[in-house]
Design a protein around this motif. Structure first.
Motif, PDB file in Angstrom:
ATOM      1  N   VAL A 244       0.855  -1.426   0.212  1.00 45.83           N
ATOM      2  CA  VAL A 244       0.007  -0.448   0.064  1.00 45.83           C
ATOM      3  C   VAL A 244       0.703   1.146  -0.434  1.00 45.83           C
ATOM      4  O   VAL A 244       0.472   2.351  -0.612  1.00 45.83           O
ATOM      5  CB  VAL A 244      -0.874   0.295   1.412  1.00 45.83           C
ATOM      6  CG1 VAL A 244      -1.785   1.255   1.086  1.00 45.83           C
ATOM      7  CG2 VAL A 244      -1.689  -1.090   0.857  1.00 45.83           C
ATOM      8  N   GLY A 245       1.893   1.348   0.696  1.00 52.37           N
ATOM      9  CA  GLY A 245       2.911   2.352   0.601  1.00 52.37           C
ATOM     10  C   GLY A 245       4.021   2.427  -0.804  1.00 52.37           C
ATOM     11  O   GLY A 245       2.888   3.963  -1.482  1.00 52.37           O
ATOM     12  N   ILE A 246       4.270   1.712  -1.362  1.00 57.19           N
ATOM     13  CA  ILE A 246       4.430   2.480  -2.678  1.00 57.19           C
ATOM     14  C   ILE A 246       3.533   2.351  -3.551  1.00 57.19           C
ATOM     15  O   ILE A 246       3.418   3.099  -4.208  1.00 57.19           O
ATOM     16  CB  ILE A 246       4.889   0.472  -2.691  1.00 57.19           C
ATOM     17  CG1 ILE A 246       6.978   0.501  -2.225  1.00 57.19           C
ATOM     18  CG2 ILE A 246       5.703   1.150  -4.816  1.00 57.19           C
ATOM     19  CD1 ILE A 246       7.446   1.467  -2.495  1.00 57.19           C
ATOM     20  N   ALA A 283      -5.084  -1.862   9.408  1.00 56.69           N
ATOM     21  CA  ALA A 283      -4.059  -0.704  10.454  1.00 56.69           C
ATOM     22  C   ALA A 283      -3.098  -0.735   9.203  1.00 56.69           C
ATOM     23  O   ALA A 283      -2.136   0.164   9.983  1.00 56.69           O
ATOM     24  CB  ALA A 283      -3.879  -0.852  11.610  1.00 56.69           C
ATOM     25  N   ASP A 284      -2.347  -2.125   8.766  1.00 51.66           N
ATOM     26  CA  ASP A 284      -1.495  -2.035   8.223  1.00 51.66           C
ATOM     27  C   ASP A 284      -1.094  -0.920   6.708  1.00 51.66           C
ATOM     28  O   ASP A 284      -0.430  -0.330   6.245  1.00 51.66           O
ATOM     29  CB  ASP A 284      -0.585  -3.935   7.598  1.00 51.66           C
ATOM     30  CG  ASP A 284      -0.850  -4.244   8.716  1.00 51.66           C
ATOM     31  OD1 ASP A 284      -0.432  -4.008   9.479  1.00 51.66           O
ATOM     32  OD2 ASP A 284      -0.701  -5.479   8.270  1.00 51.66           O
ATOM     33  N   GLY A 285      -2.118  -1.377   6.310  1.00 49.38           N
ATOM     34  CA  GLY A 285      -2.632   0.077   4.953  1.00 49.38           C
ATOM     35  C   GLY A 285      -2.763   0.812   5.604  1.00 49.38           C
ATOM     36  O   GLY A 285      -1.905   1.942   4.842  1.00 49.38           O
ATOM     37  N   ALA A 286      -2.841   1.763   6.492  1.00 52.01           N
ATOM     38  CA  ALA A 286      -2.709   2.898   6.490  1.00 52.01           C
ATOM     39  C   ALA A 286      -1.348   3.352   7.405  1.00 52.01           C
ATOM     40  O   ALA A 286      -1.091   4.449   6.538  1.00 52.01           O
ATOM     41  CB  ALA A 286      -3.899   3.251   8.366  1.00 52.01           C
ATOM     42  N   GLY A 287      -0.803   1.808   7.999  1.00 48.65           N
ATOM     43  CA  GLY A 287       0.578   3.090   8.392  1.00 48.65           C
ATOM     44  C   GLY A 287       1.537   3.314   6.864  1.00 48.65           C
ATOM     45  O   GLY A 287       2.261   3.840   6.610  1.00 48.65           O
ATOM     46  N   GLY A 288       0.952   1.463   5.446  1.00 46.63           N
ATOM     47  CA  GLY A 288       1.627   1.994   4.574  1.00 46.63           C
ATOM     48  C   GLY A 288       1.941   3.583   4.152  1.00 46.63           C
ATOM     49  O   GLY A 288       2.452   4.334   4.020  1.00 46.63           O
ATOM     50  N   ILE A 289       0.609   3.943   3.806  1.00 48.26           N
ATOM     51  CA  ILE A 289       0.112   5.312   3.127  1.00 48.26           C
ATOM     52  C   ILE A 289       0.690   6.372   4.307  1.00 48.26           C
ATOM     53  O   ILE A 289       1.611   7.228   3.612  1.00 48.26           O
ATOM     54  CB  ILE A 289      -1.356   5.765   3.690  1.00 48.26           C
ATOM     55  CG1 ILE A 289      -2.459   4.769   2.903  1.00 48.26           C
ATOM     56  CG2 ILE A 289      -2.112   7.028   3.032  1.00 48.26           C
ATOM     57  CD1 ILE A 289      -3.633   4.801   2.751  1.00 48.26           C
TER      58      ILE A 289
END
Length: 341
Positions: A244-246, A283-289
């Motif tokens: 999600v971060g990339i 929460a992982d995706g939110a963290g990646g953003i």
């Protein structure tokens, strides 16, 4: 030599810092395996050779099409600038290859430093907001293989996206190279702080019901984990989701080129896939953003410090009308067309 390219020094520092971190963790923990860097070196060399050849052939074709009388003389006169640009591409590919090599190794060694401890907490957060990846997967089971296939194509935005950016010209190139590298570096640091495996690996998601596009890589990751291996791309980590971060980083790239809605849709699709396929908690995706936006802010600050920031802020980029953007480019009034060509 590259004083007018403010991204070069910080990019080299980030690459060397992640490499030193990987070496330090292995030395301290006595981790038994180490990845081979030969694959990264060969791939990087091939990319540089192919892009140099493609640029040369493109230049020859354009001169032939324009009816240039003395193309060899033209190539000779343009050679110094072309060689300098090719060195920049080589440098960009090299620092990114070192970064990805190092972060992959660091990811494999997470549990040698910090055992997975955060899965229960992250699962409780999902439960508190009513998010259940297994339930969603069961609800869309006929379409799950297609979701898995799309999710696997993320590597195009990861590797293809950064290679595209490396070939840009102008300050936007520096901004996005640095933000890409910082997303990976900061994300890996956060992965050590919030060590977690993800629903697939703790048994809260039924791997047997997942499509082959999930089962095959999951078994590869688990085998690498059990063997304490260091295969490239073989580490397990849930928080933050660098998929999600990339994807967020790539959305900023697309927004810069005038396609903000496409970028937002892509982030939403990858975010959804990360949960419904069992790889990540919500929460992982939110963290990646958050990691990607912080990385972009830092990269803009670095480029701005050198007086070369001509790129719009995150909010301005997403507010820019794609239709107006394309119109501006046709008129030659948008600096970004020159930056990103």
């Amino acid at each position: 030599m590259f004083d007018d390219e403010p991204w070069v020094r910080p990019a080299v520092v980030i690459a060397l810092a992640t490499l030193a971190a990987a070496g330090g963790v292995r030395l301290i923990t006595g981790y038994p395996a180490a990845p081979s860097g030969m694959t990264s070196l060969v791939v990087a060399s091939l990319i540089v050779a192919l892009t140099a050849t493609a640029r040369l052939l493109t230049a020859i074709f354009r001169m032939w099409r324009a009816g240039v009388a003395h193309p060899i003389a033209q190539l000779r006169s343009a050679a110094p600038a072309a060689l300098r640009e090719q060195w920049l591409i080589l440098l960009g590919v090299t620092v990114v290859a070192v970064l990805l090599f190092s972060t992959s190794f660091l990811k494999s060694m997470i549990t040698a430093v910090v055992p997975f401890w955060a899965d229960d907490t992250l699962a409780k957060v999902d439960a508190a907001i009513g998010l259940n990846g297994q339930f969603l997967a069961n609800a869309i089971r006929p379409w799950l293989p297609a979701v898995g296939l799309f999710y696997g194509l993320w590597h195009i935005s990861n590797l293809g996206g950064i290679l595209w950016v490396i070939h840009w010209r102008g300050p936007a190139r520096g901004r996005f190279i640095l933000s890409f590298m910082l997303t990976w570096a900061i994300g890996m640091f956060a992965a050590y702080l919030v060590s977690s495996a993800g629903p697939l690996f703790i048994g809260s998601y039924d791997l047997a019901a997942a499509p082959d596009s999930v089962q095959v890589p999951a078994r590869f990751l688990w085998a690498n984990y059990q063997a304490k291996g260091a295969l490239l791309g073989g580490g397990i980590s849930a928080f933050p989701s660098l998929h999600v971060g990339i994807a967020t980083w790539f959305a900023l790239v697309l927004a810069h080129r005038g396609w903000p809605k496409l970028g937002l849709a892509y982030v939403a699709a990858i975010y959804f896939g990360s949960v419904v396929l069992g790889w990540h908690y919500g929460a992982d995706g939110a963290g990646g953003i958050i990691v990607a936006l912080a990385a972009d802010w830092l990269s803009r600050k670095c480029v701005r410090r050198n007086g070369q920031d001509a790129t719009p802020s995150v909010i301005a980029a997403f507010q820019q009308s794609p239709k107006k953007e394309r119109s501006d480019r046709r008129l030659g009034g948008d600096h970004r067309a020159a930056d990103a060509s």
